[in-house]
Scaffold this motif. Structure first.
Motif, PDB file in Angstrom:
ATOM      1  N   PHE A   1      16.444  65.925   9.849  1.00 14.99           N
ATOM      2  CA  PHE A   1      17.267  64.777   9.462  1.00 14.99           C
ATOM      3  C   PHE A   1      17.148  64.564   7.953  1.00 14.99           C
ATOM      4  O   PHE A   1      16.048  64.463   7.406  1.00 14.99           O
ATOM      5  CB  PHE A   1      16.825  63.527  10.223  1.00 14.99           C
ATOM      6  CG  PHE A   1      17.042  63.652  11.705  1.00 14.99           C
ATOM      7  CD1 PHE A   1      18.210  63.195  12.292  1.00 14.99           C
ATOM      8  CD2 PHE A   1      16.085  64.263  12.510  1.00 14.99           C
ATOM      9  CE1 PHE A   1      18.422  63.342  13.652  1.00 14.99           C
ATOM     10  CE2 PHE A   1      16.286  64.407  13.877  1.00 14.99           C
ATOM     11  CZ  PHE A   1      17.458  63.947  14.448  1.00 14.99           C
ATOM     12  N   ASP A   2      18.300  64.491   7.297  1.00  7.26           N
ATOM     13  CA  ASP A   2      18.336  64.392   5.836  1.00  7.26           C
ATOM     14  C   ASP A   2      18.933  63.062   5.397  1.00  7.26           C
ATOM     15  O   ASP A   2      19.975  62.634   5.912  1.00  7.26           O
ATOM     16  CB  ASP A   2      19.177  65.537   5.257  1.00  7.26           C
ATOM     17  CG  ASP A   2      19.285  65.442   3.743  1.00  7.26           C
ATOM     18  OD1 ASP A   2      18.325  65.842   3.060  1.00  7.26           O
ATOM     19  OD2 ASP A   2      20.315  64.954   3.240  1.00  7.26           O
ATOM     20  N   THR A   3      18.293  62.424   4.434  1.00  5.43           N
ATOM     21  CA  THR A   3      18.787  61.168   3.890  1.00  5.43           C
ATOM     22  C   THR A   3      18.415  61.097   2.417  1.00  5.43           C
ATOM     23  O   THR A   3      18.001  62.088   1.821  1.00  5.43           O
ATOM     24  CB  THR A   3      18.211  59.975   4.695  1.00  5.43           C
ATOM     25  OG1 THR A   3      18.824  58.777   4.261  1.00  5.43           O
ATOM     26  CG2 THR A   3      16.699  59.883   4.565  1.00  5.43           C
ATOM     27  N   ALA A   4      18.586  59.921   1.804  1.00  2.00           N
ATOM     28  CA  ALA A   4      18.202  59.708   0.402  1.00  2.00           C
ATOM     29  C   ALA A   4      18.035  58.221   0.172  1.00  2.00           C
ATOM     30  O   ALA A   4      18.682  57.401   0.837  1.00  2.00           O
ATOM     31  CB  ALA A   4      19.258  60.278  -0.550  1.00  2.00           C
ATOM     32  N   ASP A   5      17.196  57.875  -0.805  1.00  2.00           N
ATOM     33  CA  ASP A   5      16.948  56.448  -1.037  1.00  2.00           C
ATOM     34  C   ASP A   5      18.157  55.728  -1.606  1.00  2.00           C
ATOM     35  O   ASP A   5      18.271  54.507  -1.498  1.00  2.00           O
ATOM     36  CB  ASP A   5      15.715  56.239  -1.920  1.00  2.00           C
ATOM     37  CG  ASP A   5      15.832  56.852  -3.310  1.00  2.00           C
ATOM     38  OD1 ASP A   5      16.906  57.396  -3.653  1.00  2.00           O
ATOM     39  OD2 ASP A   5      14.822  56.795  -4.057  1.00  2.00           O
TER      40      ASP A   5
END
Length: 322
Positions: free
Chosen positions: A48-52
């Motif tokens: 699972f990929d995200t970013a702040d």
């Protein structure tokens, strides 16, 4: 769902990863986001990929909620930092101060003790690279980060980071996250050859070019209601692809996909996964059915004749230089 090693590291990630740019915390509500994450897990997706910076940090919070109760060892959580997360002068970039503060904030929002892969979202010309790499290495030594990577760095920037890491005995970059798909192939010239020789895996985003390569946008017709082209954030990026000549060529790919027993989205993702140096393809999804369809592209091999036919149809629409 098949898994691949991330470059030459020992970490294995799912061939299809679920990313929540635009969707979680912005385009879809929390309940729908949770349903999509459950669908991803049901389809065998573990990465699972995200970013702040996504959705003003809400995307990380939603992902943390969605994965609450899931056995931590069974998933790989990737996040990124660089873009502003607040009004302060130090709430951006890759300074040691921001790296440390951003990492702790991401851990809190994600509800986890560690980040599997922590990535520099862009290169920071205003911070010495030695400073950034030392901060990353310290997070690894503290057990708060397991591996580090970058996103949209040039071959020269990656090469310099590797040289500095080796000279300072720091942990090396193991991943790069570039945009890559049937239409945008700019990493093939310099980035992929360097990364392949240095053991860096590509975790690519936009394998469907924001839905364009799924065939959802038709020539001569307005974008479907609720699509990314009608979203304020998404439309900024997708607009340059919505011209009739390209859309007509993409429609010509549909019979090729059908003959192979695939949806056009599956064909497009399978093509990405068949290219050298690719560890995983990040897909989005605002409906559970989209995740199930994308995940089915794992393990598919396209024959050489089909690959040639795809290139013949797309022709001069393929972007090979930055």
């Amino acid at each position: 769902m098949l898994h691949r090693r991330l470059g030459r590291s020992g970490l294995r990630i799912s061939e299809i990863a679920y990313g929540n740019w635009i969707t979680h915390g912005a385009q879809i509500d929390q309940e729908q986001a949770l349903a999509c994450t459950r669908a991803a897990l049901d389809a065998g997706i573990t990465t699972f990929d995200t970013a702040d910076a996504y959705a003003d940090s809400r995307a990380e919070e939603v992902l943390g909620l969605a994965l609450a109760g899931v056995r931590r060892e069974s998933v790989e959580i990737l996040t990124k930092l660089y873009w502003p997360t607040g009004p302060g002068a130090n709430e951006r970039g890759l300074s040691r101060k921001h790296v440390m503060e951003a990492a702790h904030a991401s851990l809190r929002r994600l509800g986890t003790d560690y980040i599997d892969v922590y990535q520099a979202h862009r290169y920071d010309d205003d911070t010495p690279l030695e400073e950034t790499l030392r901060a990353f290495d310290d997070l690894i030594r503290q057990g708060k980060v397991l591996y580090v990577g970058v996103s949209e760095w040039s071959a020269d920037q990656i090469r310099r980071a590797l040289s500095i890491a080796d000279s300072m005995c720091l942990d090396r970059i193991v991943s790069n996250q570039p945009q890559y798909n049937l239409l945008r192939r700019t990493i093939e010239a310099d980035v992929v050859p360097l990364c392949s020789s240095e053991g860096i895996g590509q975790i690519v985003y936009q394998p469907l070019a924001q839905g364009v390569l799924a065939g959802k946008y038709l020539p001569g017709q307005p974008p479907p209601a609720g699509s990314r082209a009608t979203d304020e954030t998404g439309s900024e990026f997708i607009g340059r692809l919505l011209y009739d000549d390209l859309l007509e060529r993409i429609q010509r790919l549909k019979p090729l996909a059908a003959d192979a027993g695939l949806s056009l989205a599956q064909l497009s993702i399978a093509w990405v996964l068949q290219q050298p140096g690719i560890s995983s393809a990040i897909v989005g999804g605002s409906r559970p059915s989209q995740l199930a369809d994308s995940a089915a592209a794992s393990g598919i091999k396209l024959d050489p004749e089909l690959l040639d036919a795809i290139d013949t149809i797309l022709g001069d629409t393929i972007e090979r230089t930055a």
